[in-house]
Design an enzyme around this catalytic site. Structure first.
Site, PDB file in Angstrom:
ATOM      1  CD1 TRP A  12      -2.218   2.003   2.164  1.00  0.00           C
ATOM      2  CD2 TRP A  12      -2.819   1.507   0.077  1.00  0.00           C
ATOM      3  NE1 TRP A  12      -3.186   2.909   1.768  1.00  0.00           N
ATOM      4  CE2 TRP A  12      -3.565   2.624   0.497  1.00  0.00           C
ATOM      5  CE3 TRP A  12      -3.012   1.009  -1.217  1.00  0.00           C
ATOM      6  CZ2 TRP A  12      -4.500   3.253  -0.326  1.00  0.00           C
ATOM      7  CZ3 TRP A  12      -3.947   1.650  -2.043  1.00  0.00           C
ATOM      8  CH2 TRP A  12      -4.671   2.750  -1.598  1.00  0.00           C
ATOM      9  N   GLY A 133     -10.259   3.541   3.420  1.00  0.00           N
ATOM     10  CA  GLY A 133     -11.350   3.191   2.512  1.00  0.00           C
ATOM     11  C   GLY A 133     -11.124   1.832   1.875  1.00  0.00           C
ATOM     12  CB  ALA A 137      -2.068  -2.413  -2.882  1.00  0.00           C
ATOM     13  CE  LYS A 188      -9.802  -2.735   6.526  1.00  0.00           C
ATOM     14  NZ  LYS A 188      -8.902  -3.421   5.588  1.00  0.00           N
ATOM     15  CB  SER A 251      -8.378  -9.051   1.791  1.00  0.00           C
ATOM     16  OG  SER A 251      -8.314  -9.045   3.196  1.00  0.00           O
ATOM     17  NE  ARG A 252      -1.123  -7.468   4.279  1.00  0.00           N
ATOM     18  CZ  ARG A 252      -1.156  -6.266   3.731  1.00  0.00           C
ATOM     19  NH1 ARG A 252      -1.026  -6.133   2.428  1.00  0.00           N
ATOM     20  NH2 ARG A 252      -1.316  -5.185   4.468  1.00  0.00           N
ATOM     21  CB  VAL A 276       1.613  -7.215   8.928  1.00  0.00           C
ATOM     22  CG1 VAL A 276       0.761  -7.284  10.190  1.00  0.00           C
ATOM     23  CG2 VAL A 276       3.098  -7.248   9.280  1.00  0.00           C
ATOM     24  CD  GLU A 278      -1.681  -3.682  10.970  1.00  0.00           C
ATOM     25  OE1 GLU A 278      -1.870  -4.045  12.142  1.00  0.00           O
ATOM     26  OE2 GLU A 278      -0.798  -2.867  10.642  1.00  0.00           O
TER      27      GLU A 278
END
Length: 333
Positions: A12, A133, A137, A188, A251-252, A276, A278
């Site tokens: 990102w 938002g 990436a 989220k 999405s990780r 990571v 998060e």
């Protein structure tokens, strides 16, 4: 336009640095000097964004002091668990009144602080903002239309900064609700783990839709209790980011959840990742905050039991299905 510095060259941070390079001169700080060399020589970041070409005008630097000194705007794009330590190195090189914008989505373990609160603590006197938002990436870097929110307590200051971050395909809206926008981005990630886990278990779309909706209610309850505005959680920083993170295989956090649902251990999953997720760290912080505010967070509670290795994902979902019913919709405050 004067120079912008982005601190952190993950997917990102690199994406935003490349994006902003069309608007202003940008310096991207890389923890590894060999990555800075790659970006400057080849205009690529193959570790985090393989197959993508970066703006040729983007300059990378392995020297943090050199990267920050003289910047008119600084954007922090490092993970939450190193945010404080890296910021402490940044602050001595900030010019007077230079705005600092957080691109990080997490909560500090132990203190429970948001990233903007750490900024206020370590960089007093600097305008502080949060850019958040539904922004994956690779899609943003590929030019797919996207939108974000720039939240600052001083809306006029945020409006002046929009020109730094916005592009034709990247719309930036302004908000004064720093607390709500920041919490939406952090909470989220926890729900994305839970929804990914449902997918890994083979649950169908109806199940995932229900889980996302109940997850939105859960994060809104906590977000409002902590000072966010209810309407924020229905917007880009809340529902929008929740949907993108819960449903995209990019999405990780979604990825970690899917693999947990398939029976892999957390350590096995994260050891194989280069970046990571998060939500893994944030989930435990959310549980502690919920206890502090005396709120029920059943999805987070069951997720933490799985993350800690003591509960099977199938059992976690059976526990959620067995809970007593609540009114729908819920009042967030």
């Amino acid at each position: 336009m004067q120079r912008v510095t982005v601190v952190g060259a993950g997917s990102w941070g690199t994406t935003m640095a490349s994006l902003v390079s069309a608007n202003a001169p940008v310096r991207l700080w890389c923890r590894r000097r060999e990555l800075a060399t790659e970006i400057n020589a080849r205009h690529t970041n193959d570790q985090y964004l393989p197959g993508f070409a970066l703006e040729p005008s983007l300059k990378a630097d392995g020297d943090l002091a050199a990267a920050v000194t003289g910047a008119a705007v600084v954007a922090m794009a490092v993970p939450s668990h190193v945010f404080r330590s890296v910021l402490a190195e940044v602050v001595p090189h900030l010019g007077p009144g230079v705005p600092v914008v957080s691109l990080s989505k997490g909560l500090e373990q132990g203190s429970h602080r948001r990233m903007s609160e750490i900024l206020e603590e370590l960089a007093p006197g600097h305008p502080i903002g949060v850019l958040t938002g539904p922004n994956l990436a690779r899609e943003v870097l590929a030019g797919s239309p996207a939108a974000a929110v720039l939240a600052m307590s001083d809306v006029a200051a945020a409006e002046r900064l929009v020109a730094v971050f916005a592009r034709e395909h990247f719309r930036v809206y302004v908000s004064h609700d720093v607390v709500g926008c920041e919490l939406g981005g952090a909470l989220k990630n926890v729900m994305a783990l839970a929804v990914g886990m449902a997918e890994g278990l083979g649950l169908a779309d109806n199940s995932r839709a229900a889980l996302i909706t109940r997850g939105l209610a859960e994060l809104t309850r906590l977000g409002v209790a902590m000072g966010g505005e209810p309407v924020t959680f229905a917007g880009l920083a809340g529902l929008g980011d929740l949907l993108a993170t819960c449903l995209s295989p990019q999405s990780r956090n979604h990825h970690v959840g899917v693999e947990l649902g398939r029976g892999r251990s957390l350590s096995e999953i994260t050891d194989a990742m280069q970046q990571v997720a998060e939500g893994v760290k944030t989930a435990r912080v959310v549980l502690e905050l919920a206890s502090e505010y005396r709120l029920e967070v059943p999805i987070t509670s069951e997720l933490c039991a799985v993350l800690d290795g003591g509960r099977d994902p199938q059992v976690a979902y059976r526990n959620l299905l067995g809970r007593s019913l609540r009114p729908e919709p819920e009042r967030p405050g």
